[in-house]
Design a protein around this motif. Structure first.
Motif, PDB file in Angstrom:
ATOM      1  N   ILE A 121       0.837  -1.199   0.000  1.00 47.12           N
ATOM      2  CA  ILE A 121       0.000   0.000   0.000  1.00 47.12           C
ATOM      3  C   ILE A 121       0.872   1.249   0.000  1.00 47.12           C
ATOM      4  O   ILE A 121       0.635   2.188  -0.755  1.00 47.12           O
ATOM      5  CB  ILE A 121      -0.947   0.000   1.217  1.00 47.12           C
ATOM      6  CG1 ILE A 121      -2.064  -1.014   1.003  1.00 47.12           C
ATOM      7  CG2 ILE A 121      -1.547   1.380   1.425  1.00 47.12           C
ATOM      8  CD1 ILE A 121      -2.996  -1.147   2.167  1.00 47.12           C
ATOM      9  N   ARG A 166      -8.104   7.190  -5.468  1.00 47.45           N
ATOM     10  CA  ARG A 166      -8.661   5.837  -5.386  1.00 47.45           C
ATOM     11  C   ARG A 166      -8.495   5.097  -6.706  1.00 47.45           C
ATOM     12  O   ARG A 166      -8.145   3.919  -6.732  1.00 47.45           O
ATOM     13  CB  ARG A 166     -10.142   5.883  -5.012  1.00 47.45           C
ATOM     14  CG  ARG A 166     -10.409   6.314  -3.601  1.00 47.45           C
ATOM     15  CD  ARG A 166     -11.818   5.955  -3.198  1.00 47.45           C
ATOM     16  NE  ARG A 166     -11.879   4.572  -2.762  1.00 47.45           N
ATOM     17  CZ  ARG A 166     -11.759   4.201  -1.498  1.00 47.45           C
ATOM     18  NH1 ARG A 166     -11.610   5.084  -0.559  1.00 47.45           N
ATOM     19  NH2 ARG A 166     -11.791   2.930  -1.162  1.00 47.45           N
ATOM     20  N   ALA A 167      -8.766   5.821  -7.802  1.00 44.97           N
ATOM     21  CA  ALA A 167      -8.645   5.172  -9.105  1.00 44.97           C
ATOM     22  C   ALA A 167      -7.205   4.723  -9.345  1.00 44.97           C
ATOM     23  O   ALA A 167      -6.951   3.591  -9.760  1.00 44.97           O
ATOM     24  CB  ALA A 167      -9.109   6.118 -10.197  1.00 44.97           C
ATOM     25  N   LEU A 223      -4.839   4.207  -7.099  1.00 49.62           N
ATOM     26  CA  LEU A 223      -4.440   3.177  -6.145  1.00 49.62           C
ATOM     27  C   LEU A 223      -5.014   1.821  -6.515  1.00 49.62           C
ATOM     28  O   LEU A 223      -4.319   0.802  -6.432  1.00 49.62           O
ATOM     29  CB  LEU A 223      -4.918   3.541  -4.749  1.00 49.62           C
ATOM     30  CG  LEU A 223      -4.036   4.474  -3.946  1.00 49.62           C
ATOM     31  CD1 LEU A 223      -4.700   4.790  -2.629  1.00 49.62           C
ATOM     32  CD2 LEU A 223      -2.680   3.842  -3.703  1.00 49.62           C
ATOM     33  N   ALA A 224      -6.276   1.826  -6.930  1.00 46.03           N
ATOM     34  CA  ALA A 224      -6.902   0.553  -7.301  1.00 46.03           C
ATOM     35  C   ALA A 224      -6.117  -0.078  -8.441  1.00 46.03           C
ATOM     36  O   ALA A 224      -5.835  -1.274  -8.425  1.00 46.03           O
ATOM     37  CB  ALA A 224      -8.355   0.772  -7.695  1.00 46.03           C
ATOM     38  N   GLU A 284      -3.959  -3.463  -8.030  1.00 45.74           N
ATOM     39  CA  GLU A 284      -4.343  -4.535  -8.947  1.00 45.74           C
ATOM     40  C   GLU A 284      -3.106  -5.204  -9.530  1.00 45.74           C
ATOM     41  O   GLU A 284      -2.991  -6.417  -9.608  1.00 45.74           O
ATOM     42  CB  GLU A 284      -5.196  -3.946 -10.056  1.00 45.74           C
ATOM     43  CG  GLU A 284      -5.784  -4.943 -11.019  1.00 45.74           C
ATOM     44  CD  GLU A 284      -7.217  -5.256 -10.667  1.00 45.74           C
ATOM     45  OE1 GLU A 284      -7.603  -6.418 -10.792  1.00 45.74           O
ATOM     46  OE2 GLU A 284      -7.951  -4.336 -10.265  1.00 45.74           O
ATOM     47  N   TRP A 317      -0.685  -6.493  -6.160  1.00 48.82           N
ATOM     48  CA  TRP A 317      -1.137  -7.311  -5.041  1.00 48.82           C
ATOM     49  C   TRP A 317      -1.990  -8.495  -5.466  1.00 48.82           C
ATOM     50  O   TRP A 317      -1.757  -9.618  -5.052  1.00 48.82           O
ATOM     51  CB  TRP A 317      -1.894  -6.446  -4.026  1.00 48.82           C
ATOM     52  CG  TRP A 317      -2.206  -7.192  -2.784  1.00 48.82           C
ATOM     53  CD1 TRP A 317      -3.422  -7.642  -2.393  1.00 48.82           C
ATOM     54  CD2 TRP A 317      -1.285  -7.615  -1.778  1.00 48.82           C
ATOM     55  NE1 TRP A 317      -3.311  -8.316  -1.210  1.00 48.82           N
ATOM     56  CE2 TRP A 317      -2.025  -8.314  -0.811  1.00 48.82           C
ATOM     57  CE3 TRP A 317       0.096  -7.477  -1.610  1.00 48.82           C
ATOM     58  CZ2 TRP A 317      -1.428  -8.872   0.303  1.00 48.82           C
ATOM     59  CZ3 TRP A 317       0.685  -8.036  -0.492  1.00 48.82           C
ATOM     60  CH2 TRP A 317      -0.089  -8.719   0.440  1.00 48.82           C
ATOM     61  N   PHE A 318      -2.985  -8.261  -6.300  1.00 41.31           N
ATOM     62  CA  PHE A 318      -3.914  -9.355  -6.604  1.00 41.31           C
ATOM     63  C   PHE A 318      -3.309 -10.391  -7.542  1.00 41.31           C
ATOM     64  O   PHE A 318      -2.468 -10.084  -8.348  1.00 41.31           O
ATOM     65  CB  PHE A 318      -5.195  -8.802  -7.215  1.00 41.31           C
ATOM     66  CG  PHE A 318      -5.937  -7.923  -6.259  1.00 41.31           C
ATOM     67  CD1 PHE A 318      -6.378  -8.439  -5.057  1.00 41.31           C
ATOM     68  CD2 PHE A 318      -6.159  -6.595  -6.535  1.00 41.31           C
ATOM     69  CE1 PHE A 318      -7.040  -7.651  -4.141  1.00 41.31           C
ATOM     70  CE2 PHE A 318      -6.833  -5.794  -5.640  1.00 41.31           C
ATOM     71  CZ  PHE A 318      -7.270  -6.319  -4.448  1.00 41.31           C
TER      72      PHE A 318
END
Lengths: 83, 184
Positions: free
Chosen positions: B125, B172-173, B175-176, B180, B183-184
């Protein structure tokens, strides 16, 4: 714009607010109606929710604003001595 | 290979939250963590000449911080006898008569892996937050991590509410997207 329809921009705004529990009931209803027919916003909402969840589980911490300012001023004083 | 440069002017903005997060997961005391972070910065400033540029600034600062944390543990354990582990199974009287088994940590509650994953997640993060423009990162941290309400942030940073939401949305956009990838 009719009463029940949001533009995508508005929908995203409500979605952002909702991440902080700041959207009111009507806004949420309108957001959900928008999500029924808008694929792009559905995707954004899903990602946004995932992001919020990550922050919740990770328990990250940050310095609060005041102590950061304090740290900054002490550090800058010391920095001035070094330059 | 001195490929990394040192520039203390931006240290506080760039690394203070990262270092703080690192410390708080280890010392569990906000005040103490703040002191340790501030000591780290000052120590880094003093030994700037020793920075060889082999590692990034952040890694270098973390290595100083690690020493500070170890020193802190030494200090609180230096009084004789404190270092030994003492266990009292029945310290608080209202728990009298409880089974010992009930006081053992629940293995399903939190495993070592969970904690590890959490601290890695925290790093990920902060890596992503570091890529945001400074202003966005600041507003986002205040809103999301510190949980300040909109009004407080607006007053503190002198911006309007709609301004704040635009910043939050961009952060937010970004960071997402970043999470993505990492991390995912």
């Amino acid at each position: 714009m009719s009463k029940l329809k949001l533009s995508c921009q508005e929908a995203n705004h409500v979605c952002d607010k909702n991440q902080y529990k700041e959207a009111n009931f009507w806004e949420k209803v309108k957001l959900n109606i928008h999500l029924i027919y808008c694929k792009a916003c559905r995707k954004y909402s899903a990602n946004n929710g995932k992001l919020s969840k990550l922050f919740k589980v990770s328990k990250v911490e940050a310095m609060d604003h005041n102590s950061k300012e304090k740290l900054k001023s002490t550090f800058e004083k010391e920095l001035a001595k070094h330059q | 290979m001195p490929s990394h440069k040192i520039n203390p002017n931006n240290w506080i903005n760039l690394y203070s939250d990262y270092l703080f997060n690192y410390t708080i997961s280890r010392v569990n005391d906000r005040e103490m963590a703040q002191d340790l972070v501030s000591e780290t910065f000052l120590a880094g400033l003093k030994s700037m000449a020793n920075f060889k540029g082999e590692a990034s600034e952040r890694t270098w600062l973390i290595s100083i911080l690690k020493r500070k944390i170890i020193d802190y543990y030494r200090k609180i354990n230096s009084n004789k006898g404190k270092a030994e582990v003492r266990m009292s199974y029945n310290s608080d009287s209202d728990a009298e008569g409880d089974w010992l088994e009930e006081r053992v940590a629940d293995p399903f509650d939190k495993t070592a892996e969970d904690t590890l994953e959490n601290s890695e997640l925290g790093d990920a993060i902060y890596d992503c937050l570091g890529k945001l423009p400074e202003k966005q990162a600041e507003v986002f941290k205040m809103k999301t991590i510190l949980g300040y309400d909109t009004e407080t942030i607006c007053n503190e940073l002198d911006i309007t509410a709609s301004n704040l939401w635009v910043i939050i949305h961009r952060a937010r956009a970004a960071l997402a997207g970043c999470m993505e990838k990492n991390w995912f």
